[in-house]
Each structure stands twice: as structure tokens, then as C-alpha cells.
Enzyme design. Structure first.
Site, PDB file in Angstrom:
ATOM      1  CG  HIS A 248      -0.317   0.006   2.537  1.00  0.00           C
ATOM      2  ND1 HIS A 248       0.354   1.083   3.065  1.00  0.00           N
ATOM      3  CD2 HIS A 248      -0.226  -0.976   3.476  1.00  0.00           C
ATOM      4  CE1 HIS A 248       0.821   0.789   4.262  1.00  0.00           C
ATOM      5  NE2 HIS A 248       0.486  -0.463   4.533  1.00  0.00           N
ATOM      6  CG  ASP A 375       1.980 -21.391  11.948  1.00  0.00           C
ATOM      7  OD1 ASP A 375       2.361 -21.638  13.115  1.00  0.00           O
ATOM      8  OD2 ASP A 375       2.529 -21.828  10.933  1.00  0.00           O
ATOM      9  CB  SER A 390       2.747  -3.508   5.050  1.00  0.00           C
ATOM     10  OG  SER A 390       1.523  -3.071   5.499  1.00  0.00           O
TER      11      SER A 390
END
Length: 454
Positions: A248, A375, A390
Site C-alpha cells: 500500500h 499458525d 505489510s
């Protein structure tokens, strides 16, 4: 009623019944724009008792039901699956006609070669040089009489403005600004500040104030000309060394506005510790790097899908010695996937996640899928997705399908991901010529440089 007119009404009635049927509406809802990979067939099952005629405006790009399409019409039956077969890279417009006369549907198809990329996951230091200097604060100036003055604020300058020029001269750093402001003010002239605000360039006349502290003229602004932080490399093309990261846009921490960059670079980074997230409080991955050491590449763009540029060195520690296919958005599905990221030092690790939902998107956007961390190791160490994650790549069915972009504040086990197709497209990797051209975000930039006052 004449027989000819009756036949026409009957034909029209049949056509309307077919066109208004739910199955035909499904055909009509087929995307007006489509990107497909050479050799990967696209199948559409409609089960409609209808024959159409198909043609396209360029040969050698697309086939349908086993035969190449060209400018000549080809009859296709919608009662059996409609199979689009990408033959070679290129763009073409496919038109479907009823009775080879009435246009019903037009689809713009781009056929691209299969792109192979190397998944990343490495932590990177990100250093961005904006195009100009960013106003990150407005500060009062105490003049020689001891009065508190706000010259920049009173002139109309706002936090988030990007200063491009002062009195007609381009500026990129604090020293340039200080010299121009002092010169203009000593000459008795107002300081003309040209800024870009939300894409619009404006000019303001600021009467700089002589500071009681040192006698120097000041505008009353806090500026920053470099943004730095830690993020994650998503993938790179081993042939062209073009890379994409973060997933982003990088925005200014003060204003929230996307940064228009002049230049930048990425360097090797290390994770020093992770602060686990919990409901209502996103965690954070904290990293360190040395600005001039371990340079990996440059930064050429900062868009809604993250940063992209070209590597000058291959990042160490990759988990994939061989490149993997890059999946298109339409090929991503719900189910198990793998997330690659760093939680300590520079050690890459694999973690299990589940893609819970996929969204149909016609254009690049950072929220294409919902992912859930399953997980137990990752849940125990971080609580799920944390800020700074990110760009961590997502692998499904042996293909790179996307990257982590956001974490849900009220449920850190879940977050959003972006499709890898959008990142590759913005990086210039996914073209019909096959050539490279160069919610809370899990922020790409987690630490910024200290601003200077003027």
C-alpha cells in the site's frame, strides 16, 4: 396479421426471453475487461440454448473453443462451456453478436506472458526523498519584542502541504530554505511559498518573523525532507531485478497524504523485536537498519499498491531458490495459504494462514482478500498480523497470490491482503509485451525522521 410481421414478433419475443433470462444475465455480467496469461484457459459455463457469433480485431492473440479468433466471425454455442484460449501476448477486443448482426457483448482482452517471480519476505529499510519538503507542523515564532507570532499559519499554509519552491527557487532541504528566507526577508520582501496541497499547486505570501532566539527570520513551519522506516519486500523478477514491496502507499505520518517521491532507496533491515497485538491494540514489528549500509536497490514509484523499483543486490536468505508463477486475481481462491515474514533478525519463516474471502476487483486496490492467521506459532509470538508486516508475501498452490496490507483492529488474527497482480502491474512487470518498465495499515513506514523548524 401478416405472416412476416408475426414471424418478426415471434423472433423478438424469443430473443427477449433469452436476453432477460438469469443465465444470459450471467453472460452479460462477464467482465468488460479481462487479463489472461498465455496458455491459461478461461472457461465460462452458461448452459444457454443459444448460438452467438464471435470475432476480434487482432489475430494471433486469442482462441475460442479450440480455434483461433480473427476478424472473421466464428459461431459458438453457449449450451457448452465457452473456452477462451490465450495464444500470444497482445490486446484484442472480442465482440459477441446475435445472428452475426446484433452486438450483445464486447470484451477487451489483454493476453500477458506467464510472469515468474521470486517471493521475498525480507525486512527492508525504506528511505524516501519527497518531491519537495513536507510541512509536518506549524510552530509559533517569538519575535524580538517577545510576542508569539504564527506567520505560516496566518498566511494559509497547512500541515501536509509540500513546499516546492520559495520565491521562485526549487527547494529540497532545510539549508536551501534558510538561505532564501533570510535573503528575501533582509531585502524587505515577503517570502512567496509555492506548495502542493492534495494535488493542487498554490502560492502564499508569508511575512517571515525575526526570532528573538538568534535573530534569524523564520516562517513558523516544521518540515521534513526524508521519510524513513521498515517494511517488507514482497517479490522481485530475477531477470529484470524489478521488485515490489509493502502493498500500500506510503503516506506522510503527519498529514496522511501519499508522498510524491523524488528519489529513494531500500536497504537491508533487521527485526529487533515484536510487540504482540491484541484486540483494540495492533502490535508492531520494530526494525533497525543503517542508512548507507546494505543498499538493495532504488525506489522509483510510490502508489496505492506500494513501492517499486529495481534491485542492485539480491536479498539474502530467500526461501525460494527458484521463481514461482505469479497468479492473477481471478485465480486466487479461499482456502489454505502460506505467509512469509521475518520475526527476528533477518531470519525468514513460513506460517500457515487461511484466505477467508476474495473480492472481485476491476482495478488495483490494497484490500482484495481477507486472510486469517491459523499458525499457532505465529499466534503465540505476535497475536496475528502486526504493523510492519505489510508486504509479507502470500503463497497459494505454489503461486504468489498477494501480500499482507492491513490488520483488523478488533481481531488481530485477521487482516486484508492485496492481489499480487496489482503489485506486478504497477511495477511494470505485467504487460502484454512482457517487458518490465520499471482498518489500520500494517504500516510500511513505522519510524520517521525528526522534523526541522523554520
Amino acid at each position: 396479421m401478416p405472416k412476416k410481421k408475426l414471424t418478426g414478433i415471434l423472433v423478438l419475443t424469443i430473443v427477449l426471453a433469452v436476453v432477460l433470462s438469469p443465465r444470459f444475465q450471467a453472460f452479460n455480467a462477464f467482465p468488460a475487461q479481462l487479463r489472461v496469461i498465455v496458455g491459461n484457459q478461461q472457461q465460462l459455463s452458461l448452459d444457454l440454448p443459444l448460438n452467438l457469433y464471435a470475432r476480434c480485431d487482432r489475430e494471433g492473440v486469442l482462441g475460442i473453443n479450440g480455434s483461433a479468433l480473427g476478424s472473421g466471425s466464428r459461431r459458438v454455442s453457449l449450451s457448452s462451456p465457452l473456452v477462451l484460449d490465450p495464444i500470444g501476448p497482445g490486446r484484442t477486443n472480442v465482440e459477441f453478436r446475435l445472428f452475426d448482426l446484433i452486438p450483445l457483448k464486447r470484451v477487451a482482452v489483454e493476453v500477458v506472458p506467464q510472469v515468474q517471480v521470486t517471493p521475498g519476505g525480507q525486512s527492508i529499510g525504506v528511505l524516501l526523498q519527497p518531491d519537495g519538503v513536507v510541512v509536518v507542523g506549524l510552530a509559533p515564532v517569538v519575535d524580538v519584542q517577545g510576542r508569539s507570532r504564527n506567520p505560516a499559519r496566518d498566511a494559509g499554509i497547512e500541515v501536509g502541504d509540500v513546499i516546492l519552491r520559495i520565491s521562485g527557487e526549487q527547494v529540497s532541504g532545510e539549508q536551501e530554505i534558510a538561505v532564501i528566507v533570510e535573503r528575501e526577508s533582509r531585502a524587505g520582501r515577503p517570502v512567496v511559498v509555492e506548495v502542493r496541497r492534495r494535488g493542487v499547486v498554490q502560492q502564499f505570501e508569508v511575512g517571515a518573523v525575526a526570532s528573538r532566539e538568534d535573530g534569524r527570520f523564520r516562517l513558523g513551519v516544521l518540515i521534513r525532507n526524508m521519510t524513513a522506516g521498515v517494511g517488507t519486500l514482497t517479490f522481485y523478477d530475477p531477470e529484470t531485478m524489478v521488485y515490489a514491496a509493502l502493498g500500500h502507499v506510503v503516506s506522510d505520518a503527519g498529514s496522511g497524504q501519499p508522498l510524491d517521491i523524488q528519489s529513494g532507496r531500500i536497504v537491508q533491515a533487521y527485526v529487533s523485536r515484536v510487540e504482540p497485538g491484541k484486540r483494540g491494540e495492533p502490535g508492531e514489528k520494530l526494525g533497525t537498519f543503517v542508512e548507507g549500509r546494505g543498499v538493495l536497490g532504488d525506489i522509483q514509484s510510490n502508489t496505492s499498491t506500494g513501492i517499486a523499483g529495481r534491485l542492485t543486490a539480491v536479498p539474502a536468505g530467500g526461501l525460494y531458490p527458484e521463481p514461482v508463477p505469479l497468479a492473477l486475481a481471478k485465480d486466487v481462491h479461499t482456502g489454505p495459504a502460506e505467509l512469509i515474514t521475518v520475526l527476528e533478525g533477518d531470519q525468514l519463516e513460513r506460517f500457515a494462514v487461511n484466505i477467508r474471502r476474495v473480492y472481485n476487483q476491476a482495478r488495483p486496490a490494497p484490500k482484495g482478500m481477507v486472510i486469517e492467521v491459523t499458525d499457532p506459532r505465529l499466534l503465540a509470538r505476535t497475536g496475528g498480523i502486526v504493523q510492519g508486516m505489510s508486504g509479507s508475501p502470500l503463497i497459494q498452490d505454489g503461486r504468489l497470490v498477494g501480500a499482507v496490507t492491513h490488520v483488523f483492529v478488533n481481531d488481530p488474527t485477521r487482516g486484508y491482503g492485496i492481489y499480487a497482480e496489482w503489485m506486478a502491474l504497477q511495477a511494470g512487470l505485467l504487460t502484454s509485451r512482457g517487458q518490465a518498465t520499471g482498518q489500520v495499515p500494517a504500516p510500511a513506514i513505522t519510524r520517521a525522521r525528526v522534523a526541522s523548524a523554520f
